[in-house]
Design an enzyme around this catalytic site. Structure first.
Site, short mmCIF file in Angstrom:
data_model
loop_
_atom_site.label_atom_id
_atom_site.label_comp_id
_atom_site.label_asym_id
_atom_site.label_seq_id
_atom_site.Cartn_x
_atom_site.Cartn_y
_atom_site.Cartn_z
N SER A 103 -1.59 -13.65 -36.95
CA SER A 103 -0.89 -14.76 -36.05
C SER A 103 0.50 -14.87 -35.83
O SER A 103 0.65 -13.55 -35.24
CB SER A 103 -1.32 -16.11 -37.09
OG SER A 103 -1.01 -17.25 -36.36
N GLU A 223 -6.66 -11.79 -30.02
CA GLU A 223 -7.25 -12.95 -30.62
C GLU A 223 -6.24 -14.10 -30.29
O GLU A 223 -5.28 -13.66 -29.94
CB GLU A 223 -7.66 -12.97 -32.03
CG GLU A 223 -6.68 -12.83 -32.97
CD GLU A 223 -5.68 -13.95 -33.26
OE1 GLU A 223 -6.35 -15.19 -33.25
OE2 GLU A 223 -4.63 -13.67 -33.68
N HIS A 293 -8.63 -16.22 -36.25
CA HIS A 293 -8.47 -17.49 -36.94
C HIS A 293 -9.64 -17.81 -37.40
O HIS A 293 -10.25 -19.05 -37.11
CB HIS A 293 -7.47 -18.39 -36.12
CG HIS A 293 -6.23 -18.27 -36.03
ND1 HIS A 293 -5.70 -17.30 -35.26
CD2 HIS A 293 -5.01 -18.81 -36.51
CE1 HIS A 293 -4.36 -17.17 -35.04
NE2 HIS A 293 -3.97 -18.15 -36.06
#
Length: 323
Positions: A103, A223, A293
């Site tokens: 992230s 992602e 995630h």
């Protein structure tokens, strides 16, 4: 087992219970867990002000730990880019500390790759990877009671491989749409290609900055979370228009989660975005990578050279030479 240093370089830890569960579970696995003194600091939305988080990153680099694990992502590393201790981080990675996160951590990983070609690991954060809990419903317990659920088995196995230094790669089953797009192409799609990428939004945020890694003939994995397909397409088009995608051997898409389609979309789905991308590129675009995630998350060596294979319906990323 491993000496793991836990620190907070980005968002503040709001879920203290998840933090405690994560620490408890790592210790139950036999690891020595060292907690940074400011791991639970809070300032605005951040885990402490900029100086506090910079100091925590420095302590993680100086810890001599086998693994330096972030507590969570969120936002915060982008504003630290000009001040991050790049040389210290690179020295620590070179001496064997494996920095693990995802992230917001994408920012540090790609900056370190650009500056020093150092390998880091895209993988779980403490709270979401090891500290999760599920609400028990219909189990006879009190309303809203929290029942512990074990971390994902695949994630745990990949994490253990990293700790033991035995991981050689990862694989996943391709959807039928990928096989149709490959049109029978199989075998090795990329050889000794640099594996790089991470969160799509954070990847794009570095484009045109001193922390952008100029990777050619690589394997780019991506992602994201909470982004509607049209925003995902816009981000991908930015990379395409900048010439980034065409310079790669392959693009591998992980999980894009937590968005909702509306009546206005009228069939405009993420699959349509992927189809449009494939039409614009001459390189393979694979999907389904178990990373993002989501609980089921493999660990990926950012900056390492890899081979990418397709065998039947299986895709394989191999990096056994690291060990």
């Amino acid at each position: 087992m491993a000496h793991i240093y836990v620190y907070s370089p980005s968002g503040a830890v709001r879920d203290r219970a998840a933090f405690r569960r994560g620490i408890k579970r790592l210790r139950a696995l036999g690891h020595e867990v060292e907690i940074d003194p400011d791991a639970l600091a809070s300032w605005q939305r951040f885990a402490g002000d900029d100086d506090t988080r910079l100091a925590a990153i420095g302590r993680a680099a100086a810890s001599g730990a086998d693994l330096a694990l972030i507590t969570r992502g969120g936002y915060g590393l982008t504003r630290l880019l000009p001040r991050l201790p790049w040389r210290q981080l690179a020295r620590a990675a070179g001496k064997g500390t494996r920095f693990v996160g995802f992230s917001d951590f994408t920012t540090l990983q790609l900056g370190l790759l650009a500056r020093h070609a150092a390998v880091t690991w895209a993988g779980p954060a403490l709270c979401e990877g090891f500290g999760m809990a599920s609400r028990s419903e219909g189990s006879g317990g009190p309303p809203g009671a929290v029942a512990e659920s074990a971390p994902d088995e695949i994630m745990l196995a990949c994490f253990d491989d990293l700790v033991q230094g035995v991981g050689e790669g990862t694989g996943w089953r391709l959807p039928a749409s990928d096989l149709a797009a490959l049109r029978g192409r199989s075998g090795r799609l990329a050889h000794q290609a640099c594996l790089w990428g991470g969160n799509l939004t954070l990847v794009n945020s570095l484009l045109g900055t001193p922390w952008w890694p100029e990777i050619k003939h690589g394997v780019l994995f991506l992602e994201d979370v909470g982004e509607h397909p049209y925003r995902i397409e816009r981000l991908l088009l930015q990379l395409q228009h900048a010439g980034v995608l065409a310079r790669q051997k392959a693009v591998v898409l992980g999980q894009f989660t937590d968005y909702a389609l509306g009546a206005h979309d009228r069939g405009y789905t993420l699959a349509k975005v992927v189809g449009h991308l494939r039409d614009a590129l001459k390189i393979p675009v694979l999907t389904g990578l178990p990373f993002g995630h989501v609980p089921t998350k493999v660990l990926l060596p950012v900056g390492a050279t890899v081979d990418l294979w397709v065998q039947g319906r299986e895709a394989l990323l191999l990096w056994g030479h690291l060990h």
